[in-house]
Design a protein around this motif. Sequence first.
Motif, PDB file in Angstrom:
ATOM      1  N   VAL A  42      22.202   3.725  -1.185  1.00  0.00           N
ATOM      2  CA  VAL A  42      22.932   4.816  -0.665  1.00  0.00           C
ATOM      3  C   VAL A  42      23.137   5.674  -1.678  1.00  0.00           C
ATOM      4  CG1 VAL A  42      25.504   5.008   0.055  1.00  0.00           C
ATOM      5  CG2 VAL A  42      24.085   2.982   0.941  1.00  0.00           C
ATOM      6  N   THR A  43      22.929   5.545  -3.182  1.00  0.00           N
ATOM      7  CA  THR A  43      23.250   6.234  -4.189  1.00  0.00           C
ATOM      8  C   THR A  43      22.163   6.972  -4.777  1.00  0.00           C
ATOM      9  OG1 THR A  43      23.537   4.423  -5.597  1.00  0.00           O
ATOM     10  CG2 THR A  43      25.741   5.339  -4.417  1.00  0.00           C
ATOM     11  N   VAL A  44      21.168   6.066  -4.976  1.00  0.00           N
ATOM     12  CA  VAL A  44      19.977   6.380  -6.089  1.00  0.00           C
ATOM     13  C   VAL A  44      19.282   7.838  -5.225  1.00  0.00           C
ATOM     14  CG1 VAL A  44      18.273   4.887  -4.711  1.00  0.00           C
ATOM     15  CG2 VAL A  44      18.398   5.379  -7.369  1.00  0.00           C
ATOM     16  N   VAL A  45      19.284   7.725  -4.056  1.00  0.00           N
ATOM     17  CA  VAL A  45      18.628   9.013  -3.292  1.00  0.00           C
ATOM     18  C   VAL A  45      19.328  10.215  -3.770  1.00  0.00           C
ATOM     19  CG1 VAL A  45      17.698   9.744  -1.095  1.00  0.00           C
ATOM     20  CG2 VAL A  45      17.509   7.305  -1.553  1.00  0.00           C
ATOM     21  N   ASN A  46      20.568  10.373  -3.832  1.00  0.00           N
ATOM     22  CA  ASN A  46      21.195  11.526  -4.132  1.00  0.00           C
ATOM     23  C   ASN A  46      20.768  12.287  -5.150  1.00  0.00           C
ATOM     24  OD1 ASN A  46      22.935  10.960  -2.051  1.00  0.00           O
ATOM     25  ND2 ASN A  46      24.488  10.156  -3.432  1.00  0.00           N
ATOM     26  N   VAL A  47      20.378  11.520  -6.361  1.00  0.00           N
ATOM     27  CA  VAL A  47      19.801  12.302  -7.571  1.00  0.00           C
ATOM     28  C   VAL A  47      18.418  12.794  -7.192  1.00  0.00           C
ATOM     29  CG1 VAL A  47      18.982  12.023  -9.906  1.00  0.00           C
ATOM     30  CG2 VAL A  47      21.092  10.962  -9.102  1.00  0.00           C
ATOM     31  N   ALA A  48      17.603  12.182  -6.537  1.00  0.00           N
ATOM     32  CA  ALA A  48      16.450  12.292  -5.906  1.00  0.00           C
ATOM     33  C   ALA A  48      16.220  13.535  -5.025  1.00  0.00           C
ATOM     34  CB  ALA A  48      15.372  11.232  -5.566  1.00  0.00           C
ATOM     35  N   GLY A  49      17.095  13.838  -4.549  1.00  0.00           N
ATOM     36  CA  GLY A  49      17.281  14.958  -3.419  1.00  0.00           C
ATOM     37  C   GLY A  49      16.575  16.144  -3.761  1.00  0.00           C
ATOM     38  N   SER A  50      16.834  16.745  -4.901  1.00  0.00           N
ATOM     39  CA  SER A  50      16.088  18.114  -5.166  1.00  0.00           C
ATOM     40  C   SER A  50      14.717  17.912  -5.413  1.00  0.00           C
ATOM     41  CB  SER A  50      16.896  18.699  -6.628  1.00  0.00           C
ATOM     42  OG  SER A  50      16.213  19.877  -7.071  1.00  0.00           O
ATOM     43  N   ALA A  51      14.055  16.888  -6.114  1.00  0.00           N
ATOM     44  CA  ALA A  51      12.710  16.372  -6.266  1.00  0.00           C
ATOM     45  C   ALA A  51      12.037  16.466  -4.792  1.00  0.00           C
ATOM     46  CB  ALA A  51      12.509  15.411  -6.966  1.00  0.00           C
ATOM     47  N   ILE A  52      12.946  15.645  -3.783  1.00  0.00           N
ATOM     48  CA  ILE A  52      12.275  15.405  -2.679  1.00  0.00           C
ATOM     49  C   ILE A  52      12.330  16.786  -1.910  1.00  0.00           C
ATOM     50  CG2 ILE A  52      12.773  14.405  -0.213  1.00  0.00           C
ATOM     51  CD1 ILE A  52      13.844  11.992  -1.858  1.00  0.00           C
ATOM     52  N   GLN A  53      13.239  17.698  -2.013  1.00  0.00           N
ATOM     53  CA  GLN A  53      13.340  19.034  -1.416  1.00  0.00           C
ATOM     54  C   GLN A  53      12.099  19.669  -1.843  1.00  0.00           C
ATOM     55  OE1 GLN A  53      17.419  20.073  -1.890  1.00  0.00           O
ATOM     56  NE2 GLN A  53      17.297  21.028   0.144  1.00  0.00           N
ATOM     57  N   GLU A  54      11.966  19.973  -3.109  1.00  0.00           N
ATOM     58  CA  GLU A  54      10.649  20.724  -3.637  1.00  0.00           C
ATOM     59  C   GLU A  54       9.383  19.997  -3.025  1.00  0.00           C
ATOM     60  OE1 GLU A  54       9.298  21.814  -8.198  1.00  0.00           O
ATOM     61  OE2 GLU A  54      11.370  21.186  -7.928  1.00  0.00           O
ATOM     62  N   GLN A  55       8.920  18.955  -3.579  1.00  0.00           N
ATOM     63  CA  GLN A  55       7.777  18.270  -3.345  1.00  0.00           C
ATOM     64  C   GLN A  55       7.489  18.035  -1.639  1.00  0.00           C
ATOM     65  OE1 GLN A  55       6.872  15.129  -5.755  1.00  0.00           O
ATOM     66  NE2 GLN A  55       8.031  15.574  -7.370  1.00  0.00           N
TER      67      GLN A  55
END
Length: 473
Positions: A42-55
């Motif tokens: 629930v929480t760990v994906v939040n920090v990865a959001g920007s990288a996921i958006q970019e890649q």
Amino acid sequence: MPRAESPAVPLPGEVTPDQRAVPPALRLTALATGFVMAALDVTVVNVAGSAIQEQLHASLPELTWIVDGYVLVFSSLLLLAGGLANRLGAKNVYLGGMAVFFVASLGCALAPNAAVLIAARLLQGVGAALFMPSSLSLLVFSFPEKRERTRMLGLWSAIVATSAGLGPTVGGLLVSAFGWQSIFVINLPIGIIGMLLTKRFIAPSEVRATKLAVPGHVLWIVALAALSFALIEGPRLGWGAGGMLASYAVLVVAAGSLLVRERRADNLVMPWSLFSRPSFAGANLVGFLFNLALYGSMFMLSLYLQHARGATPFQAGLELLPMTIWFPLANVVYSRISARFSNGALLTVFLLVAGVSSLTMVTVSEETPYWVLAVAVGLANIGAGIISPGMTAALVDAAGPEHANAAGSVLNANRQIGTLVGIAVMSVVLGTVSDWNRGPALCFAVIGVAYLAAAVGAWLMIARAEQREAATA
């Protein structure tokens, strides 16, 4: 209205002598792994959001589906999963859920685009919904002695709270070192350990023939899916677009049909009669608003630190740590003060603290020092560490021992719906207001109001009920 059946409680006498000889730490570890993975995802994906958006070239609505799709399936299937655990056995459902989550996590890590990642996240939600309620049932069953069970429940709660608190930091470290895929790869060894330990050291619980309210659960899922679609896709499609009008219609029809069905059926989706008890209804209201504010805040902050303040995922994880580390610490504080103060009073006070602290950030801007943001959010999250166990205790007290399992399932589902709505609302605000300083300021206003509304509900519905009970005792 007919009363829903309480989930079967396994008989302590069914624990074998060999099972009692298994070290408690192994049993606790086996049953905590599932909850740890659910809390982390629930929480760990939040920090990865920007990288996921970019890649993956994902839009903000697609990113919201990546986060909220998991919560949607998770919340909509929790009540059904409790019935399946009774019918098929909690251990079987727990292992099945872990296996589904394992496969889904692998799918997330290998996803070539946003659409595949969203689909894999939906499957993760199925797995989490299966093993989460079974985890608690098996824990209660595995520790039949009350004193040991109480101690293990405390440790179990602390492990889960620590996982949620450290999730953004762990996520930031993994994303910076190994890429966003690593936040899903980490589930693979955890899942293998959990399944092996459970299969070896956890005894099967009693199986009961329980009639599942399948039509009701289908309507419940359809209503939540329509609500999610409306909240997430509204800014992109336009609130008056044809697809949006169709989602509104589906939501109204599904919700209306569910209400009609629940008034006439013998087997219910949830024990509606318990909502006539003010403390029970109050605890669920607090749970919904609390999760809306807390997880909406964490979703927004992770994006804000990276987009507005230029933090890397690792830096964002570190900057979030002083704000989230309070969850497990405040859980310990609650265990010390809960005997001296009523749950209603604690909930009211700490929800007020969280609300006022959040509202101080409605003027947040690029000139706002980091330490001011950290102190304000940290104060709110100190309250969160008290609120979470406090609302659970208030709910269990209101439901009574005979309805404890059903009540817990309702609260968990209700809180996950709050998470679903909170993340979607933050996405709507951020998508509508393109300024990465003004958008978070408006988000803080929503978060603060949600906390304050929960405080009012806690006072009127829980604290006053406790006062009446004390006066008649």
